[in-house]
Design a protein around this motif. Sequence first.
Motif, mmCIF file in Angstrom:
data_model
loop_
_atom_site.group_PDB
_atom_site.id
_atom_site.type_symbol
_atom_site.label_atom_id
_atom_site.label_comp_id
_atom_site.label_asym_id
_atom_site.label_seq_id
_atom_site.Cartn_x
_atom_site.Cartn_y
_atom_site.Cartn_z
ATOM 1 N N LEU A 6 33.354 -26.437 -9.658
ATOM 2 C CA LEU A 6 34.215 -26.746 -10.908
ATOM 3 C C LEU A 6 34.118 -28.207 -11.126
ATOM 4 C CD1 LEU A 6 36.235 -25.376 -12.511
ATOM 5 C CD2 LEU A 6 37.999 -25.954 -10.951
ATOM 6 N N VAL A 7 34.233 -29.131 -10.285
ATOM 7 C CA VAL A 7 34.225 -30.623 -10.551
ATOM 8 C C VAL A 7 33.104 -30.944 -11.059
ATOM 9 C CG1 VAL A 7 34.232 -32.789 -9.479
ATOM 10 C CG2 VAL A 7 35.888 -31.211 -8.659
ATOM 11 N N VAL A 8 31.919 -30.416 -10.485
ATOM 12 C CA VAL A 8 30.719 -30.888 -11.302
ATOM 13 C C VAL A 8 30.640 -30.263 -12.620
ATOM 14 C CG1 VAL A 8 28.092 -30.289 -11.183
ATOM 15 C CG2 VAL A 8 29.560 -30.939 -9.215
ATOM 16 N N ALA A 9 30.959 -28.706 -12.842
ATOM 17 C CA ALA A 9 31.082 -28.406 -14.259
ATOM 18 C C ALA A 9 32.007 -29.141 -15.269
ATOM 19 C CB ALA A 9 31.466 -27.044 -14.085
ATOM 20 N N GLY A 10 33.096 -29.541 -14.588
ATOM 21 C CA GLY A 10 33.908 -30.489 -15.461
ATOM 22 C C GLY A 10 33.181 -31.834 -15.731
ATOM 23 N N LEU A 11 32.554 -32.241 -14.831
ATOM 24 C CA LEU A 11 31.902 -33.830 -15.222
ATOM 25 C C LEU A 11 30.764 -33.420 -16.337
ATOM 26 C CD1 LEU A 11 32.009 -35.250 -11.579
ATOM 27 C CD2 LEU A 11 33.236 -36.054 -13.695
ATOM 28 N N CYS A 12 30.240 -32.325 -16.324
ATOM 29 C CA CYS A 12 29.333 -32.098 -17.369
ATOM 30 C C CYS A 12 29.621 -32.150 -18.680
ATOM 31 C CB CYS A 12 28.360 -30.659 -16.971
ATOM 32 S SG CYS A 12 27.299 -30.818 -15.653
ATOM 33 N N LEU A 39 26.180 -27.965 -21.808
ATOM 34 C CA LEU A 39 27.107 -27.059 -22.025
ATOM 35 C C LEU A 39 26.669 -25.747 -21.096
ATOM 36 C CD1 LEU A 39 29.422 -25.900 -23.918
ATOM 37 C CD2 LEU A 39 27.473 -24.939 -25.538
ATOM 38 N N THR A 40 25.506 -25.392 -21.122
ATOM 39 C CA THR A 40 25.162 -24.338 -20.352
ATOM 40 C C THR A 40 25.567 -24.461 -18.851
ATOM 41 O OG1 THR A 40 23.408 -23.749 -21.781
ATOM 42 C CG2 THR A 40 23.470 -22.670 -19.897
ATOM 43 N N VAL A 41 25.221 -25.624 -18.159
ATOM 44 C CA VAL A 41 25.505 -25.964 -16.987
ATOM 45 C C VAL A 41 27.028 -26.166 -16.709
ATOM 46 C CG1 VAL A 41 25.479 -27.858 -15.099
ATOM 47 C CG2 VAL A 41 23.465 -27.139 -16.544
ATOM 48 N N SER A 42 27.607 -26.522 -17.584
ATOM 49 C CA SER A 42 29.134 -26.776 -17.660
ATOM 50 C C SER A 42 29.916 -25.360 -17.529
ATOM 51 C CB SER A 42 29.832 -27.654 -18.534
ATOM 52 O OG SER A 42 31.086 -27.791 -18.667
ATOM 53 N N LEU A 43 29.484 -24.455 -18.697
ATOM 54 C CA LEU A 43 30.063 -23.291 -18.527
ATOM 55 C C LEU A 43 29.784 -22.204 -17.458
ATOM 56 C CD1 LEU A 43 30.110 -22.606 -22.298
ATOM 57 C CD2 LEU A 43 32.162 -23.078 -20.808
ATOM 58 N N ALA A 44 28.619 -22.267 -17.098
ATOM 59 C CA ALA A 44 27.903 -21.527 -15.840
ATOM 60 C C ALA A 44 28.617 -21.931 -14.767
ATOM 61 C CB ALA A 44 26.587 -21.734 -15.561
ATOM 62 N N GLY A 45 29.038 -23.278 -14.247
ATOM 63 C CA GLY A 45 29.764 -23.639 -13.337
ATOM 64 C C GLY A 45 31.325 -23.156 -13.356
ATOM 65 N N LEU A 46 31.875 -23.210 -14.640
ATOM 66 C CA LEU A 46 33.128 -22.599 -15.020
ATOM 67 C C LEU A 46 33.154 -21.204 -14.186
ATOM 68 C CD1 LEU A 46 36.148 -22.935 -15.576
ATOM 69 C CD2 LEU A 46 35.214 -22.600 -17.723
ATOM 70 N N SER A 47 32.113 -20.497 -14.678
ATOM 71 C CA SER A 47 31.868 -19.093 -14.475
ATOM 72 C C SER A 47 31.964 -18.799 -13.136
ATOM 73 C CB SER A 47 30.784 -18.521 -15.229
ATOM 74 O OG SER A 47 30.811 -17.225 -15.015
ATOM 75 N N LEU A 48 30.883 -19.608 -12.523
ATOM 76 C CA LEU A 48 31.067 -19.430 -11.040
ATOM 77 C C LEU A 48 32.171 -19.613 -10.277
ATOM 78 C CD1 LEU A 48 27.255 -20.641 -10.159
ATOM 79 C CD2 LEU A 48 28.029 -18.361 -10.123
ATOM 80 N N ALA A 49 32.943 -20.837 -10.668
ATOM 81 C CA ALA A 49 34.108 -21.151 -10.036
ATOM 82 C C ALA A 49 35.262 -19.966 -10.048
ATOM 83 C CB ALA A 49 34.613 -22.661 -10.491
ATOM 84 N N ALA A 58 41.781 -22.884 -12.392
ATOM 85 C CA ALA A 58 40.372 -23.455 -12.599
ATOM 86 C C ALA A 58 40.087 -23.950 -14.156
ATOM 87 C CB ALA A 58 39.445 -22.393 -12.315
ATOM 88 N N TYR A 59 40.634 -23.260 -14.972
ATOM 89 C CA TYR A 59 40.420 -23.639 -16.468
ATOM 90 C C TYR A 59 41.138 -24.973 -16.499
ATOM 91 C CZ TYR A 59 40.054 -23.727 -21.494
ATOM 92 O OH TYR A 59 40.063 -24.168 -22.785
ATOM 93 N N ALA A 60 42.284 -24.980 -16.166
ATOM 94 C CA ALA A 60 43.106 -26.212 -16.504
ATOM 95 C C ALA A 60 42.423 -27.524 -15.609
ATOM 96 C CB ALA A 60 44.777 -26.047 -15.880
#
Length: 104
Positions: A6-12, A39-49, A58-60
């Motif tokens: 989630l942190v990596v996704a947020g940093l993307c 964008l793909t990496v960020s949303l994929a990371g959010l989805s995995l988290a 998680a979204y916040a």
Amino acid sequence: MAWIVLVVAGLCEPVWVTALGKVDSVTRVGPIAVFLIFLTVSLAGLSLALRELPTGVAYAVWVAIGAVSTVALGVLTGEESLTVMKAVFLAVIIAGVVGLKIVS
């Protein structure tokens, strides 16, 4: 592990947001490619988290990391200034997310 993802996704997020701001026509392939990849990496990371973490928290966290990092990137690149009030409200965002994490 979900928190790290989630942190990596947020940093993307600031990378793709910044790249989106540099897309001024469809002929500039570089910014478009950076935008789409991050964008793909960020949303994929959010989805995995989201498989392990509560959706609201998680979204916040994802949004807060993205927002604070985007402002930090803007300040570091000179595209944005950091005022005292902007810093205060960014701290409020961070405090709110920490509070959500504590109570969840």
